[in-house]
Design an enzyme around this catalytic site. Structure first.
Site, PDB file in Angstrom:
ATOM      1  N   TYR A 134      -1.191  14.392 -13.600  1.00 45.64           N
ATOM      2  CA  TYR A 134      -1.618  14.516 -12.199  1.00 45.64           C
ATOM      3  C   TYR A 134      -2.409  15.822 -12.032  1.00 45.64           C
ATOM      4  CZ  TYR A 134      -0.730  15.108  -7.121  1.00 45.64           C
ATOM      5  OH  TYR A 134      -0.842  15.287  -5.772  1.00 45.64           O
ATOM      6  N   LEU A 165       4.325  19.422   0.780  1.00 45.88           N
ATOM      7  CA  LEU A 165       4.286  18.990   2.181  1.00 45.88           C
ATOM      8  C   LEU A 165       5.476  18.096   2.497  1.00 45.88           C
ATOM      9  CD1 LEU A 165       0.560  17.849   2.150  1.00 45.88           C
ATOM     10  CD2 LEU A 165       1.441  20.019   3.055  1.00 45.88           C
TER      11      LEU A 165
HETATM   12  N1  LIG Z   1       2.482  15.054  -0.335  1.00 51.84           N
HETATM   13  C1  LIG Z   1       2.495  16.304  -0.765  1.00 51.84           C
HETATM   14  O1  LIG Z   1       3.530  16.984  -0.824  1.00 51.84           O
HETATM   15  C2  LIG Z   1       1.204  16.956  -1.180  1.00 51.84           C
HETATM   16  C3  LIG Z   1       1.229  18.320  -1.509  1.00 51.84           C
HETATM   17  C4  LIG Z   1       0.048  18.940  -1.883  1.00 51.84           C
HETATM   18  C5  LIG Z   1      -1.118  18.206  -1.955  1.00 51.84           C
HETATM   19  N2  LIG Z   1      -1.112  16.880  -1.637  1.00 51.84           N
HETATM   20  C6  LIG Z   1      -2.362  16.143  -1.767  1.00 51.84           C
HETATM   21  O2  LIG Z   1      -2.698  15.587  -0.508  1.00 51.84           O
HETATM   22  C7  LIG Z   1      -3.361  14.331  -0.717  1.00 51.84           C
HETATM   23  C8  LIG Z   1      -2.665  13.262   0.108  1.00 51.84           C
HETATM   24  O3  LIG Z   1      -1.315  13.169  -0.283  1.00 51.84           O
HETATM   25  P1  LIG Z   1      -0.304  12.187   0.477  1.00 51.84           P
HETATM   26  O4  LIG Z   1       1.048  12.760   0.320  1.00 51.84           O
HETATM   27  O5  LIG Z   1      -0.832  11.858   1.807  1.00 51.84           O
HETATM   28  O6  LIG Z   1      -0.379  10.906  -0.464  1.00 51.84           O
HETATM   29  P2  LIG Z   1       0.190   9.418  -0.179  1.00 51.84           P
HETATM   30  O7  LIG Z   1       1.010   9.402   1.042  1.00 51.84           O
HETATM   31  O8  LIG Z   1       0.799   8.951  -1.453  1.00 51.84           O
HETATM   32  O9  LIG Z   1      -1.129   8.574   0.092  1.00 51.84           O
HETATM   33  C9  LIG Z   1      -1.998   8.244  -0.940  1.00 51.84           C
HETATM   34  C10 LIG Z   1      -3.139   7.461  -0.356  1.00 51.84           C
HETATM   35  O10 LIG Z   1      -4.063   7.145  -1.407  1.00 51.84           O
HETATM   36  C11 LIG Z   1      -4.468   5.793  -1.240  1.00 51.84           C
HETATM   37  N3  LIG Z   1      -4.885   5.195  -2.511  1.00 51.84           N
HETATM   38  C12 LIG Z   1      -4.202   5.164  -3.680  1.00 51.84           C
HETATM   39  N4  LIG Z   1      -4.903   4.445  -4.593  1.00 51.84           N
HETATM   40  C13 LIG Z   1      -6.047   4.022  -3.972  1.00 51.84           C
HETATM   41  C14 LIG Z   1      -7.152   3.247  -4.375  1.00 51.84           C
HETATM   42  N5  LIG Z   1      -7.252   2.749  -5.634  1.00 51.84           N
HETATM   43  N6  LIG Z   1      -8.125   3.005  -3.485  1.00 51.84           N
HETATM   44  C15 LIG Z   1      -8.060   3.480  -2.213  1.00 51.84           C
HETATM   45  N7  LIG Z   1      -7.033   4.241  -1.769  1.00 51.84           N
HETATM   46  C16 LIG Z   1      -6.033   4.486  -2.648  1.00 51.84           C
HETATM   47  C17 LIG Z   1      -3.232   5.101  -0.695  1.00 51.84           C
HETATM   48  O11 LIG Z   1      -3.624   3.882  -0.084  1.00 51.84           O
HETATM   49  P3  LIG Z   1      -2.700   2.570  -0.219  1.00 51.84           P
HETATM   50  O12 LIG Z   1      -1.426   2.922   0.468  1.00 51.84           O
HETATM   51  O13 LIG Z   1      -3.492   1.528   0.462  1.00 51.84           O
HETATM   52  O14 LIG Z   1      -2.531   2.370  -1.693  1.00 51.84           O
HETATM   53  C18 LIG Z   1      -2.738   6.138   0.307  1.00 51.84           C
HETATM   54  O15 LIG Z   1      -3.435   5.994   1.526  1.00 51.84           O
HETATM   55  C19 LIG Z   1      -3.355  14.060  -2.215  1.00 51.84           C
HETATM   56  O16 LIG Z   1      -4.570  14.505  -2.752  1.00 51.84           O
HETATM   57  C20 LIG Z   1      -2.249  14.978  -2.709  1.00 51.84           C
HETATM   58  O17 LIG Z   1      -2.456  15.393  -4.029  1.00 51.84           O
HETATM   59  C21 LIG Z   1       0.024  16.227  -1.238  1.00 51.84           C
END
Ligand SMILES: NC(=O)c1ccc[n+]([C@@H]2O[C@H](COP(=O)([O-])OP(=O)(O)OC[C@H]3O[C@@H](n4cnc5c(N)ncnc54)[C@H](OP(=O)(O)O)[C@@H]3O)[C@@H](O)[C@H]2O)c1
Length: 309
Positions: A134, A165
């Site tokens: 990742y 987050l």
């Molecule tokens: N969560 C944390 O603690 C955290 C911390 C630091 C940074 N971040 C970063 O913040 C960003 C968002 O994180 P998050 O927690 O919101 O992630 P999340 O809830 O897992 O959401 C991931 C999103 O990516 C989409 N996705 C996955 N595969 C896809 C594909 N092939 N085509 C189109 N869309 C696709 C998913 O859509 P579907 O549901 O339709 O598959 C979903 O909307 C990421 O870059 C992550 O690295 C997150």
């Protein structure tokens, strides 16, 4: 005319908080689901850019998960994130989209890096093995943004590096959850079944920095408005961390659960500490507002009203 924002990952935790934020009304947000636009498919992505010509891209899509998910599916975490990142960023550049905010994560910092983690420590040492794939994919996307802007400074491709987050629209199922929603779920279940003991992976001393997702989203909207004036890479954090035990204790107190904890030291806990250096963010003039207690209260309310309903 209202500027066009292409939001990837709009159904995820960060993406949904972005769509629900009051500043979203200043943008015409196009937020296709993965079914409508599979970001793994480069020709579909280039067609999308040609048809829509967004003024701004905020890239939140990816395969995101905690330690167990990363350990179970290292191939998917590397492959999906590298392909999605490449397609979104190169597609934007090919279509001449000038503004892009890419989201990375503090797991891109070397395992042994001295805390607090400054942006210049990226690639200065080995990565944490539990989420290496990742992290590698996130580093490639970050560097790609930097190279594109360096080759042609009319492209403003910037990377924000949020700390961990939690918040509304988080994942609560044990296989995919991150630490805070996992703790909320575990302690809620213990409380419901009148158990007085909950197991913590490791000895509880590893330290983590967690931000309420709504706070991050406020920073993202500000960064969109000020994209010319932010650094090419910038941490977004709260500036202090807590032990994993403290997160359990805070959730236990918010949920009013009287039990205690046992420690399973055979389980992996990842890096000993991950605290971001927020000097660049402070210089920029932004600070998150929500205290840990208030964020956990709000997330627990969301859990009761939307996950358990
Ligand atoms: N969560 C944390 O603690 C955290 C911390 C630091 C940074 N971040 C970063 O913040 C960003 C968002 O994180 P998050 O927690 O919101 O992630 P999340 O809830 O897992 O959401 C991931 C999103 O990516 C989409 N996705 C996955 N595969 C896809 C594909 N092939 N085509 C189109 N869309 C696709 C998913 O859509 P579907 O549901 O339709 O598959 C979903 O909307 C990421 O870059 C992550 O690295 C997150």
């Amino acid at each position: 005319m209202t500027p066009l924002l292409f939001l990837t990952g709009a159904s995820g935790m960060v993406g949904t908080n972005i769509r629900n934020h009051c500043s979203a009304k200043n943008w015409n947000v196009i937020a296709p689901s993965s079914k409508e636009l599979d970001l793994m498919d480069y020709s579909a992505v280039t067609r999308f850019y040609e048809n829509n010509k967004p003024n701004m891209v905020v890239h939140c899509a990816g395969k995101v998960g905690g330690i167990s998910a990363n350990l179970m599916e290292p191939v998917a975490f590397l492959d999906k994130n590298i392909v999605i990142g490449r397609n979104v960023i190169m597609g934007a550049r090919t279509a001449g989209v000038k503004n892009l905010l890419n989201l990375a994560s503090t797991c891109i910092y070397p395992r042994e890096a001295v805390n607090p983690l400054k942006e210049n420590l990226i690639l200065e040492g080995r990565l944490e093995p539990t989420n290496e794939g990742y992290a590698l994919a996130k580093i490639v996307a970050l560097r790609l943004c930097q190279y594109i802007s360096r080759e042609d400074p009319s492209f403003n491709y910037k990377t924000l590096i949020p700390c961990n987050l939690y918040g509304h629209f988080d994942k609560f199922d044990p296989l995919n959850s991150h630490l805070v929603p996992a703790i909320i779920q575990k302690i809620h279940q213990a409380k419901s079944s009148k158990e007085l003991s909950v197991e913590i992976w490791g000895n509880g001393s590893a330290r983590r920095e967690f931000m309420f997702a709504e706070d991050l989203v406020e920073a993202i909207f500000l960064a969109m408005e000020q994209i010319l004036n932010i650094p090419d890479i910038m941490n977004l954090g709260v500036g202090n961390d807590h032990s994993i035990k403290k997160y359990y204790q805070t959730v236990a107190s918010v949920l009013d659960w009287p039990g205690s904890f046992t420690y399973n030291t055979t389980k992996p806990t990842g890096m000993v500490q991950k605290l971001s250096d927020i000097s660049a963010q402070t210089k920029w003039g932004w600070q998150p507002k929500t205290s840990l207690e208030d964020g956990i209260k709000s997330t627990y309310k969301y859990y009761l009203e939307h996950i358990l309903k």
